[in-house]
Design a protein around this motif. Structure first.
Motif, PDB file in Angstrom:
ATOM      1  N   GLU A 213      44.614  40.066  47.811  1.00 18.05           N
ATOM      2  CA  GLU A 213      44.885  41.296  47.050  1.00 18.05           C
ATOM      3  C   GLU A 213      44.285  41.225  45.657  1.00 18.05           C
ATOM      4  OE1 GLU A 213      48.747  43.167  46.840  1.00 18.05           O
ATOM      5  OE2 GLU A 213      49.221  42.442  48.842  1.00 18.05           O
TER       6      GLU A 213
ATOM      7  N   ARG B 139      40.500  41.388  45.871  1.00 19.42           N
ATOM      8  CA  ARG B 139      40.040  42.744  46.201  1.00 19.42           C
ATOM      9  C   ARG B 139      40.115  43.669  44.982  1.00 19.42           C
ATOM     10  NH1 ARG B 139      42.612  43.062  50.528  1.00 19.42           N
ATOM     11  NH2 ARG B 139      44.528  44.029  49.782  1.00 19.42           N
TER      12      ARG B 139
ATOM     13  N   ASP C 104      37.666  39.840  51.177  1.00 19.34           N
ATOM     14  CA  ASP C 104      38.879  40.267  50.475  1.00 19.34           C
ATOM     15  C   ASP C 104      39.706  41.286  51.263  1.00 19.34           C
ATOM     16  OD1 ASP C 104      37.348  42.581  50.086  1.00 19.34           O
ATOM     17  OD2 ASP C 104      36.907  42.105  47.998  1.00 19.34           O
ATOM     18  N   SER C 105      39.143  41.820  52.326  1.00 17.67           N
ATOM     19  CA  SER C 105      39.882  42.710  53.231  1.00 17.67           C
ATOM     20  C   SER C 105      40.764  41.919  54.189  1.00 17.67           C
ATOM     21  CB  SER C 105      38.910  43.559  54.043  1.00 17.67           C
ATOM     22  OG  SER C 105      38.121  42.720  54.877  1.00 17.67           O
TER      23      SER C 105
END
Length: 197
Positions: free
Chosen positions: A111, A114, A46-47
């Motif tokens: 985004e 995350r 998710d980064s």
């Protein structure tokens, strides 16, 4: 040897073979040692960084397939995992990672993924992949999912398997957590697995 006797011997042999696949530990969740393949994947974290299963070696790793628009099953399951991790001694909790693999990559951008996983704690990591990667991974762990018909707003539900797979520090499949398994049972098994890994 009669046909009936042969069938009995074959049945006994299969039972012994299945019993040998276990690891002999009386787990409170479902022991799956030898029944599922080791942890292996290549997805996007998710980064935004590419990540592989080997990046989680050294951790007790839980893998769950879901999606961020899920109205009830996913948040309930992740909350149970968080509660179990919170019951572990701090040193054990630091060695646990929960991989949330989205089966709805069309709507689950990085985004959103995350933000969703961050709500459950620092041990939770969102993962996504393209159709080919997702298909390969879900087939590997015998996970099924399907998309419902979109409504007038384009929203749809995704049906998906609810099992959580638990891998030891070397990436071997050890446990499967079912809906019926409680927080105490999961916490006890995670602590035992962490202490013996």
């Amino acid at each position: 040897m009669t046909l009936k006797r042969r069938r009995i011997l074959i049945s006994l042999g299969l039972c012994l073979l299945l019993a040998a696949c276990g690891d002999g530990i009386n787990w409170q969740t479902k022991g799956i040692a030898g029944l599922m393949p080791p942890l292996r994947f290549a997805l996007t974290e998710d980064s935004g960084n590419p990540v592989q299963a080997k990046d989680f070696r050294g951790h007790i790793t839980l893998m769950y397939f879901g999606y961020t628009h899920c109205p009830d099953i996913c948040p309930t399951t992740l909350a149970k995992l968080k509660a179990a991790i919170n019951r572990l001694p701090e040193s054990a909790a630091q060695n646990v990672r929960v991989l949330f693999v989205t089966v709805d990559p069309k709507r689950d951008g990085l985004e959103r993924l995350r933000a969703y996983t961050a709500a459950f704690g620092p041990q939770f990591v969102g993962l996504r992949g393209g159709d080919a990667e997702l298909t390969q991974l879900t087939k590997r762990y015998r996970i099924t999912y399907g998309y419902g018909k979109p409504d007038a707003n384009g929203d749809y539900e995704v049906s998906h398997s609810s099992a959580v797979f638990v891998f030891d520090r070397s990436g071997k499949a050890r446990l499967m957590v079912r809906d019926s398994d409680g927080v105490d049972a999961l916490a006890a098994d995670l602590e035992h697995l962490e202490s013996t890994a």
